[in-house]
Design an enzyme around this catalytic site. Structure first.
Site, mmCIF file in Angstrom:
data_model
loop_
_atom_site.group_PDB
_atom_site.id
_atom_site.type_symbol
_atom_site.label_atom_id
_atom_site.label_comp_id
_atom_site.label_asym_id
_atom_site.label_seq_id
_atom_site.Cartn_x
_atom_site.Cartn_y
_atom_site.Cartn_z
ATOM 1 N N PHE A 126 0.853 -1.190 0.000
ATOM 2 C CA PHE A 126 0.000 0.000 0.000
ATOM 3 C C PHE A 126 0.894 1.247 0.000
ATOM 4 O O PHE A 126 1.828 1.340 0.795
ATOM 5 C CB PHE A 126 -0.955 0.002 1.200
ATOM 6 N N ASP A 197 1.315 -4.286 8.789
ATOM 7 C CA ASP A 197 0.142 -3.446 8.546
ATOM 8 C C ASP A 197 -1.056 -4.396 8.477
ATOM 9 O O ASP A 197 -1.143 -5.243 7.582
ATOM 10 C CB ASP A 197 0.329 -2.669 7.233
ATOM 11 N N TYR A 222 -11.328 2.053 10.222
ATOM 12 C CA TYR A 222 -12.549 2.330 9.459
ATOM 13 C C TYR A 222 -12.911 1.246 8.454
ATOM 14 O O TYR A 222 -13.894 1.393 7.738
ATOM 15 C CB TYR A 222 -12.450 3.687 8.752
ATOM 16 N N LYS A 223 -12.117 0.182 8.364
ATOM 17 C CA LYS A 223 -12.411 -0.858 7.373
ATOM 18 C C LYS A 223 -13.265 -1.951 8.026
ATOM 19 O O LYS A 223 -14.416 -1.728 8.348
ATOM 20 C CB LYS A 223 -11.102 -1.397 6.802
ATOM 21 N N ARG A 371 -12.299 -4.339 -6.960
ATOM 22 C CA ARG A 371 -12.202 -4.994 -5.653
ATOM 23 C C ARG A 371 -13.595 -5.189 -5.082
ATOM 24 O O ARG A 371 -14.393 -4.256 -5.045
ATOM 25 C CB ARG A 371 -11.477 -4.080 -4.651
HETATM 26 C C1 LIG Z 1 -2.793 -1.416 3.847
HETATM 27 C C2 LIG Z 1 -3.227 -0.021 4.144
HETATM 28 N N1 LIG Z 1 -2.487 0.745 4.972
HETATM 29 C C3 LIG Z 1 -2.858 2.017 5.270
HETATM 30 C C4 LIG Z 1 -3.994 2.568 4.723
HETATM 31 C C5 LIG Z 1 -4.438 3.983 4.953
HETATM 32 O O1 LIG Z 1 -3.915 4.621 5.988
HETATM 33 P P1 LIG Z 1 -4.561 5.987 6.520
HETATM 34 O O2 LIG Z 1 -5.642 5.612 7.463
HETATM 35 O O3 LIG Z 1 -3.431 6.686 7.150
HETATM 36 O O4 LIG Z 1 -5.129 6.732 5.353
HETATM 37 C C6 LIG Z 1 -4.783 1.802 3.871
HETATM 38 C C7 LIG Z 1 -6.001 2.409 3.283
HETATM 39 O O5 LIG Z 1 -6.674 1.906 2.461
HETATM 40 C C8 LIG Z 1 -4.380 0.485 3.567
HETATM 41 O O6 LIG Z 1 -5.107 -0.248 2.720
#
Ligand SMILES: Cc1ncc(COP(=O)(O)O)c(C=O)c1O
Length: 412
Positions: A126, A197, A222-223, A371
């Site tokens: 990402f 992550d 938020y996911k 997706r």
């Molecule tokens: C693997 C991953 N890391 C980090 C993030 C996003 O991070 P942030 O909340 O800082 O925008 C995402 C967002 O889709 C993601 O898929």
């Protein structure tokens, strides 16, 4: 396998998780296959936010930092998330965004490996993970280098110069899963620390950070945790690193005694040292509702349903959309697939826009990936058939071939 409507509805009637759907406020007529990007709204969050705003903020004002326990929320919600990801109490803190937590975790890991210079990741990770590595390297004035190699070359690249390996456990685009225990073992054997992550793992697949011996982890609220748009993120640091890992973002709330107002920074004991500034109370309140709801679900049942939804979706795509040129980019093998199924298609962007107009919401990731997030708490087996029939209709009618979708929107 019989995948007709009656068979799928029979699966829905037997689904042990079927009661969860009504705990979410889902819009009528929408098939939501994007909970891996922004989770749906838990009904409990609506009441909780109303109370937090009207009573705690409106009436309690500043006294609510203590009276409503706002001050403890980062640790309290952190402990609840810890239970979902195989961490212990006091090992997870809720704070900041995932991007900022990547920065905090990677720099903390670097502080534990001062004699090594490389932050390693995989190409196609990402972007924020890669960008944060690059920013840290640029800021380090030559002490640190950021390097990304192909996924299958990561373990081979581990060597005496690698301080930190930063990987996303479930790939954001393909949904492919890294074996956390195996990768962590290999990294440790080479003397490196690992930052995971978990943005597409927590609430989506079983995660066992301490079982794998992980060092640090970060992830989005938020996911799959359904914490709401821009929900605060979380950071895990294994207990054994709490003493020696030095936070670079040395904000006042990570100080040993914030209200002593000393001039000199002294990190707090334990996970609190990874706090930086004032917690976002409203976001934290909504996130806690999502986490509480997730905590009620049995992770084994969740994973079973997620994998079965994925198998059914892939089979239905073959049956009904086989002639339209989709290429599966997610692993077919259950053990290697997270809670999403993705397909590449040259007209992917237009197809997704046409689907959204028909109430089927997934998302598009450049250059050509559609997706579909499969969230077992609120999706039904029957939804898989409805979604695939809409995809078929979009392809048959060439609804994707619309001048409105020749220019891509700011959010895809
Ligand atoms: C693997 C991953 N890391 C980090 C993030 C996003 O991070 P942030 O909340 O800082 O925008 C995402 C967002 O889709 C993601 O898929």
């Amino acid at each position: 396998m019989n995948r007709d409507r009656a068979a799928l509805e029979a699966l829905d009637r037997e689904d042990p998780l079927r009661g969860f759907r009504q705990r979410f406020a889902l819009p009528e007529g929408v098939l939501y296959l994007d909970g891996n990007s922004l989770g749906a709204l838990p009904r409990a969050a609506m009441a909780r936010l109303e109370r937090t705003v009207e009573e705690e903020w409106g009436e309690g004002l500043i006294t609510s930092w203590l009276a409503a326990d706002w001050m403890e929320a980062p640790r309290r919600v952190g402990d609840k998330i810890a239970a979902l990801i195989g961490a212990g109490p006091g090992e997870v803190i809720v704070a900041d965004s995932t991007s900022v937590n990547v920065f905090k975790a990677v720099t903390a890991a670097l502080s534990l490996r001062p004699e090594r210079s490389v932050i390693l990741s995989e190409t196609g990770n990402f972007p924020t993970d890669l960008y944060m590595m690059q920013g840290i390297a640029a800021f380090s004035g030559g002490r640190v280098r950021a390097e990304a190699v192909a996924g299958d070359a990561v373990l081979g690249r581990l060597g005496e110069d690698v301080a930190v390996l930063l990987l996303t456990q479930v790939h954001y685009k393909t949904g492919a899963v890294h074996d956390m225990a195996e990768v962590t073992r290999a990294a440790h054997a080479a003397g490196a620390l690992v930052v995971w992550d978990l943005s597409h793992s927590a609430g989506a697949i079983p995660v066992d950070l301490n079982g794998a011996g992980a060092d640090f982890a970060v992830g989005c609220g938020y996911k799959f945790l359904n914490g709401g748009p821009g929900a605060p993120a979380y950071l895990f640091a294994a207990q054994r690193h709490h003493g020696a890992a030095v936070p670079v973002l040395s904000g006042w709330l990570g100080h040993a005694e914030p209200f002593a107002f000393e001039d000199g920074y002294r990190p707090a004991e334990g996970i609190a040292r990874f706090l930086c500034g004032t917690p976002p109370v409203l976001g934290m309140a909504a996130l806690e509702c999502g986490v509480d709801l997730m905590a009620e679900a049995d992770m084994g049942a969740l994973r079973d349903k997620s994998l079965r939804l994925g198998r059914i979706f892939m089979e239905l795509m073959e049956t009904h959309c086989g002639e339209f040129g989709f290429t599966l980019v997610s692993p077919r093998e259950d053990a290697r697939r997270g809670s999403q199924v993705s397909f590449a298609h040259p007209q992917g962007y237009g197809i997704m826009q046409a689907l959204k107009e028909r109430g089927v919401i997934g998302d598009f990731r450049a250059p050509d990936v559609l997706r579909f997030g499969l969230t077992p708490l609120y999706l039904r087996y029957g939804d898989m058939l409805d979604a695939v029939l809409q995809i078929r209709a979009v392809c048959e009618t060439r609804a994707w071939d619309d001048p409105r979708w020749k220019v891509r929107a700011a959010v895809t």
